[in-house]
Design an enzyme around this catalytic site. Structure first.
Site, PDB file in Angstrom:
ATOM      1  N   ARG A 198      25.298 -17.293  13.744  1.00 59.49           N
ATOM      2  CA  ARG A 198      26.213 -16.853  14.804  1.00 59.49           C
ATOM      3  C   ARG A 198      27.656 -17.252  14.515  1.00 59.49           C
ATOM      4  NH1 ARG A 198      24.457 -18.189  20.815  1.00 59.49           N
ATOM      5  NH2 ARG A 198      26.366 -16.970  21.200  1.00 59.49           N
ATOM      6  N   LYS A 199      27.886 -18.005  13.443  1.00 61.36           N
ATOM      7  CA  LYS A 199      29.236 -18.443  13.115  1.00 61.36           C
ATOM      8  C   LYS A 199      29.942 -17.406  12.248  1.00 61.36           C
ATOM      9  CE  LYS A 199      28.385 -22.373  15.207  1.00 61.36           C
ATOM     10  NZ  LYS A 199      26.987 -22.248  15.626  1.00 61.36           N
TER      11      LYS A 199
END
Length: 373
Positions: A198-199
């Site tokens: 998700r980064k």
């Protein structure tokens, strides 16, 4: 373009007629990443090889620190940072009451005590004036979280604590973000980053500690590798852990670091589409003047959050709560009253967000969400 999907707790669904599911996150990876991984596989050296150093050097350049030490996760980075500071029995570390639990867990796993401090429920960031009130003679550090990529009000936080109390950044979602002219990751004594899918930059799983302090960097390098110190013969002055990050994973991250600016620009574009559609309907995320948001996630606030979460998922739109009020978790109960964290916990909703999203996808999410505003 190859798009991967991280594990999420969204239950997906068939979605509207003719429309496929919209994932919570999609890493922006493709041919360059495949080529780098292929090179590692062909070399036969999947770990403890040259790609780790290449990744660390690229990360240090991106953040602007002298050192970056790659480790197996953002949680490992937090744990090693606390160990490097010597946090132990009786030591207190100030932690925001609204954050992913790894921030507090890293302190408690060192047998220290995570002292929770309330946050502003609109910005989600720790309140510096409450940090000042929480400082005691046992305070050994402050873990400052740039939550979802929004920089902490750093100068206010610095003035809130004595000079001998180090500030450590939990910059897990803030790679690319800036506080005024300084990159998040280069503000504190150390910073801890994550490369979860998700980064903005991902290695699948992975993390890093950045710092300008050579001794701290050397300590973290030893601790991530069982505590082994160099020399002949090798020795272990004190026990360590296996928190290494494999070459094959570092190879995934190197091409992304090289295009960090374009990855962030793509997320800024998607955030702008959301802003146009939602700014006057729900509480939309923002950033202080002069700062740059890292846009790890797009998190809004609304009173009917739980209804919205269920409704979006029923339409095939993955969404998620923002993160946790730490004091609501069994391990951290009875540590005080935190109305700001409780309000954020009840109202924050993470929408699907990735640089690869289309404007049509943003339209679909916004149209579904306004029913609950």
């Amino acid at each position: 373009m190859i798009t991967g999907v991280p594990g999420t707790s969204g239950d997906g669904g068939a979605g509207a007629a003719g429309a496929g599911p919209i994932r919570l996150a999609r890493p922006d990876v493709g041919a360059d990443e495949l080529a780098a991984i292929s090179e590692v596989l062909e070399s036969g050296q999947l770990t403890m090889g040259p790609w780790v150093e290449t990744f660390e050097e690229a990360l240090a350049r991106a953040v602007g620190t002298a050192h970056a030490v790659a480790v197996s996760s953002g949680t490992a980075a937090l744990h090693l940072a606390m160990l490097a500071l010597g946090i132990g029995e009786g030591d207190e570390v100030i932690v925001p009451a609204y954050t992913f639990p790894a921030t507090a867990n890293a302190v408690e796993l060192c047998r220290g005590r995570a002292v929770l401090v309330d946050v502003d429920p609109e910005t989600f960031l720790v309140r510096p004036e409450l940090v000042a009130e929480a400082v005691t003679p046992r305070t050994r550090a402050v873990l400052a979280v740039h939550l979802f990529g929004r920089p902490v009000e750093w100068e206010e936080l610095q003035t809130a604590v004595p000079q001998d109390v180090p500030l450590v950044e939990d910059a897990a979602g803030a790679l690319g973000a800036r506080y005024r002219e300084t990159a998040c990751g280069a503000l504190g004594l150390m910073a801890c980053l994550s490369f979860h899918p998700r980064k903005i930059v991902t290695t699948g799983e992975g993390g890093a500690v950045t710092t300008d302090e050579s001794e701290l960097a050397a300590s973290i390098r030893r601790l991530r590798h069982h505590g082994i110190a160099g020399g002949t013969p090798a020795d272990i002055p004190s026990p360590g852990l296996n928190y290494r990050l494999a070459d094959v994973l570092c190879a995934l991250g190197v091409p992304q670091l090289e295009r960090l600016e374009s990855l962030l620009a793509a997320r800024e574009r998607v955030a702008g589409w959301y802003e146009e559609r939602l700014a006057h309907i729900v509480g939309a995320p923002g950033v202080s003047e002069g700062d740059r948001h890292g846009w790890q996630a797009y998190v809004v606030t609304l009173d009917r959050r739980d209804e919205a979460l269920a409704g979006l998922r029923a339409e095939g739109i993955e969404a998620q709560i923002g993160t946790y009020a730490v004091s609501a978790l069994t391990a951290y109960r009875h540590r005080g009253s935190f109305p700001g964290a409780d309000r954020a916990y009840a109202r924050a909703l993470a929408l699907p967000f990735a640089g690869t999203m289309t404007e049509d996808e943003v339209d679909r999410v916004a149209t579904a969400l306004v029913r609950y505003a």
